[in-house]
Design a protein around this motif. Structure first.
Motif, short mmCIF file in Angstrom:
data_model
loop_
_atom_site.label_atom_id
_atom_site.label_comp_id
_atom_site.label_asym_id
_atom_site.label_seq_id
_atom_site.Cartn_x
_atom_site.Cartn_y
_atom_site.Cartn_z
N TRP A 26 0.84 -1.19 0.00
CA TRP A 26 0.00 0.00 0.00
C TRP A 26 0.88 1.24 0.00
CZ3 TRP A 26 -5.17 -1.25 -0.17
CH2 TRP A 26 -5.50 -2.56 0.20
N GLU B 15 -11.40 1.06 -3.30
CA GLU B 15 -10.22 0.22 -3.10
C GLU B 15 -9.26 0.80 -2.06
OE1 GLU B 15 -8.35 -0.54 -6.80
OE2 GLU B 15 -9.88 -1.93 -7.48
N LYS B 16 -9.67 1.86 -1.41
CA LYS B 16 -8.85 2.48 -0.37
C LYS B 16 -9.21 1.91 1.00
CE LYS B 16 -8.60 6.90 -2.84
NZ LYS B 16 -8.90 8.35 -2.74
N GLU C 125 -3.69 3.32 -0.30
CA GLU C 125 -4.12 2.95 -1.64
C GLU C 125 -3.22 1.84 -2.16
OE1 GLU C 125 -4.23 6.27 -4.24
OE2 GLU C 125 -5.17 7.61 -2.78
N LYS C 126 -3.77 1.00 -3.01
CA LYS C 126 -2.96 -0.08 -3.58
C LYS C 126 -1.75 0.50 -4.28
CE LYS C 126 -6.51 -3.63 -4.16
NZ LYS C 126 -7.22 -4.50 -5.12
#
Length: 347
Positions: free
Chosen positions: A35, A120-121, A138-139
């Protein structure tokens, strides 16, 4: 009937969507990816990864823009970036339901967060009202620059520029490796000049040795001689040893204890942090004081009897026996008299 079925299906979908949106973040979710926690300037970021109980954070400075105007500045920038990118922080964490505890490296206490998912966070919201900013993950995906650097067959238009960049990069990595190696190999010195510094002397003699902090030795005749090629080591007994050359002759001084050292087979005792002239002045003052006391003692032939003193106390106070006291004053054990204020002979 058809409307009823469609209505039930719509309600089922709504419940399913709400359940999916409210699903807690799990440890497996955290472990599934690396991340990125972006900084305020979006140039220096933190890359975060998770194991079961440890959160690892490292600095990603690859997004910093170069301001170098020459090769030396570029080398400095690459060196700094390499050092920063090698930094890593490991913190204990715990996740239960939507509540997380993360170790604070400054206090070793745990900070508490409420964890939620937004698209996606993953968002860590501080439970402490004093901590206003959320911790958003975040990714992490590698940038084009990073992918390009990892591709062995990448080509550039300017081969000369690429060659210089490669040399600078290799030099940076070599310098970083040297710094890390020296940090790992650093050991506390066995001794320093401060351990030997001071004035040393042989008891009951005029043999003195003054070792100075500027790596010189002052002898008893006042000569100051530099110590050449001074090194420190440890002998098999664990004692600190100072090796040096004095007037072309190899010398060795062994620190026997904090108060004793050995030089040329002679044992010296610590006299203090002073010079030979200061020691001489101190000894002269002590000698004069002793002479004055002796003169005073020799001139004192009588003493005054104090209130309540017995013959034994008078004699003891003046360092003589009772028989001597009585004899000096024409008295004996059967016939004596002492009154307060009376002057009696003691010599």
């Amino acid at each position: 009937m058809r409307k009823k079925i469609l209505g039930m299906f719509g309600a089922f979908c709504l419940v399913f969507m709400l359940a999916a949106c409210s699903k807690n973040v799990t440890v497996d979710d955290l472990k599934a990816n690396d991340w990125i926690a972006k900084g305020q300037d979006d140039e220096v970021n933190m890359i975060v990864s998770f194991s079961d109980h440890v959160m690892t954070m490292r600095v990603d400075a690859s997004g910093l823009k170069s301001t170098a105007e020459n090769e030396w500045e570029a080398l400095g920038e690459e060196l700094g970036t390499a050092l920063v990118n090698s930094m890593e922080f490991k913190l204990e964490y715990e996740l239960k339901g939507d509540q997380a505890k993360i170790e604070d490296p400054d206090t070793n206490k745990f900070l508490e967060y409420t964890v939620s998912r937004e698209d996606e966070k993953i968002i860590f919201k501080p439970n402490d009202n004093k901590e206003k900013e959320n911790f958003v993950l975040e990714k992490y995906t590698k940038s084009k620059t990073e992918k390009s650097n990892n591709t062995k067959d990448s080509k550039t238009k300017d081969s000369t520029s690429n060659s210089r960049s490669s040399e600078v990069s290799e030099s940076s990595l070599s310098t970083v490796a040297a710094i890390e190696s020296s940090a790992q190999e650093y050991e506390e010195p066995v001794a320093t000049i401060d351990d030997f510094y001071g004035l040393w002397g042989v008891p009951n003699s005029g043999n003195l040795l003054q070792i100075n902090q500027d790596y010189t030795v002052t002898t008893v005749d006042g000569s100051t001689i530099p110590m050449i090629n001074t090194t420190f080591s440890e002998n098999p007994s664990g004692q600190a040893v100072m090796n040096f050359t004095l007037n072309g002759v190899p010398k060795q001084i062994t620190l026997l204890s904090s108060n004793q050292l050995s030089a040329d087979g002679t044992t010296y005792e610590f006299q203090g942090y002073m010079t030979m002239s200061e020691l001489s002045a101190r000894n002269n003052a002590n000698a004069q004081a002793a002479t004055q006391q002796e003169t005073t003692n020799q001139s004192q032939t009588t003493t005054t009897v104090l209130q309540g003193e017995s013959p034994e106390q008078i004699a003891s106070r003046n360092g003589i026996s009772v028989d001597q006291l009585l004899s000096l004053n024409g008295m004996n054990k059967d016939n004596y008299f002492f009154a307060p204020g009376q002057q009696v002979r003691i010599k």
